[in-house]
Enzyme design. Structure first.
Site, PDB file in Angstrom:
ATOM      1  N   ASP A   3       0.805  -1.221   0.000  1.00  0.00           N
ATOM      2  CA  ASP A   3       0.000   0.000   0.000  1.00  0.00           C
ATOM      3  C   ASP A   3       0.841   1.275   0.000  1.00  0.00           C
ATOM      4  OD1 ASP A   3      -2.092  -1.744   0.064  1.00  0.00           O
ATOM      5  OD2 ASP A   3      -2.514  -1.481   2.201  1.00  0.00           O
ATOM      6  N   ASP A  86      -2.398 -15.804   7.519  1.00  0.00           N
ATOM      7  CA  ASP A  86      -1.690 -15.886   6.239  1.00  0.00           C
ATOM      8  C   ASP A  86      -1.142 -17.282   5.934  1.00  0.00           C
ATOM      9  OD1 ASP A  86       0.281 -16.019   8.131  1.00  0.00           O
ATOM     10  OD2 ASP A  86       1.623 -14.596   7.149  1.00  0.00           O
ATOM     11  N   GLU A  87      -1.710 -18.306   6.535  1.00  0.00           N
ATOM     12  CA  GLU A  87      -1.177 -19.649   6.315  1.00  0.00           C
ATOM     13  C   GLU A  87      -2.306 -20.672   6.392  1.00  0.00           C
ATOM     14  OE1 GLU A  87       2.983 -21.811   7.606  1.00  0.00           O
ATOM     15  OE2 GLU A  87       1.918 -20.596   9.079  1.00  0.00           O
TER      16      GLU A  87
END
Length: 335
Positions: A3, A86-87
């Site tokens: 971002d 995230d896994e």
């Protein structure tokens, strides 16, 4: 970094401020080159990397990205077992996508995540969860590593024992004392010898050093515990200070418990203390009543183990999940 492109190629971390006793949650690879790692105090991280930029958490942004990634996962298989934001494990054994090729599915998922979210991900493809996890870490960042069934034995033989799930710093040191550095070294010992030395972990060591892991991908992951904790800007100097902080923690815990469904039954309560030197202790007790006096008693017992300034104090409960196939709980005989 996605971002704000100005942050690319600069050492950055997410965590609390170094001026307020913060802790690093994660960092990019530029920061890791300096030795910065998760769970490190922000002060220590800044000493290793003076130019480190520490950014505040953005949980909503992480959750949004996590949900978007899982939507992609579910387009290839219903057997998705999330491990964290995230896994996740994916079982694509019966997937019809990409001609049934797990490698091509992994490549396609990685490309779609990048195209749709502008995030890079690493993936591991292997016959079981243990090897898939190892493989996912093999070519980080933004890599893919495949362990085919025929290559399992040769790959595992060369694998350092430190890569085995459950082998932390202490166990790795114990293994090194008997000249075990790789899985090939570990195979010299029988299952009986390993169990005698390491208890139930020894059985897992015996299996994993041979690439054996029969755990299935479990799409439904249920809670085993719930806790709240606080790292204080200044150390709590004595037991009285710790006890004074308990009510606010218990209030937060009660608030979170109200959002838990009725299928969970509290069977244990616990108190966690991390002292100023970063050593920590946890004391738990069987019981389902969350009375302040019970937590005060546990806090007193935990503090008595060291009787030194406290940087972190936590309270929590452990559950039995009534939705599991065997919702039983073994009580302690003498409590």
């Amino acid at each position: 970094m996605r971002d704000d492109p100005s942050l690319r190629s600069r050492p950055i971390a997410v965590g609390g401020s170094s001026e307020q006793r913060g802790v690093i949650s994660t960092c990019n690879y530029e920061a890791r080159h300096f030795g910065v790692r998760s769970a490190m105090s922000s002060i220590a991280a800044k000493k290793l990397c003076p130019d480190l930029i520490i950014l505040p958490h953005r949980m909503e942004a992480y959750r949004e990205a996590s949900v978007s990634m899982r939507h992609i996962f579910y387009q290839y298989t219903d057997l998705v077992e999330p491990l964290s934001l995230d896994e996740a494990y994916l079982d694509v054994s019966d997937s019809e996508y990409c001609g049934g090729s797990a490698t091509r599915i992994a490549e396609q998922i990685r490309q779609r995540v990048y195209d749709e979210l502008k995030l890079t991900v690493s993936a591991g493809v292997a016959p079981n969860k243990f090897l898939a996890k190892v493989a996912s870490d093999w070519n980080k960042p933004n890599g893919l590593f495949v362990i085919t069934p025929n290559a399992v034995d040769s790959f595992v033989l060369r694998l350092p024992v430190s890569k085995i799930f459950g082998v932390g710093k202490a166990t790795n040191t114990r293994l090194a004392e008997i000249n075990i550095k790789t899985c090939a070294d570990l195979r010299r010992f029988s299952i009986f010898e390993l169990k005698q030395r390491f208890g139930q972990l020894g059985v897992r060591l015996y299996e994993l050093c041979r690439g054996i892991d029969n755990r299935e991908v479990s799409p439904s992951r249920r809670r085993k515990s719930l806790s709240v904790e606080n790292t204080f800007p200044q150390d709590l100097r004595d037991l009285a200070s710790c006890l004074n902080r308990l009510p606010e923690l218990l209030q937060q815990l009660a608030s979170r418990l109200r959002r838990i469904d009725d299928d969970y039954v509290v069977v244990k309560i616990f108190v966690k203390i991390k002292f100023a030197d970063f050593t920590q202790t946890t004391i738990e007790r069987s019981g389902s009543t969350l009375t302040p006096s019970e937590f005060q008693s546990l806090c007193c017992d935990a503090y008595a183990r060291k009787e030194s300034p406290v940087r972190l104090l936590g309270v929590g409960v452990r559950f039995v999940d009534l939705r599991e196939d065997q919702p039983f709980y073994q009580l302690d005989l003498f409590e």
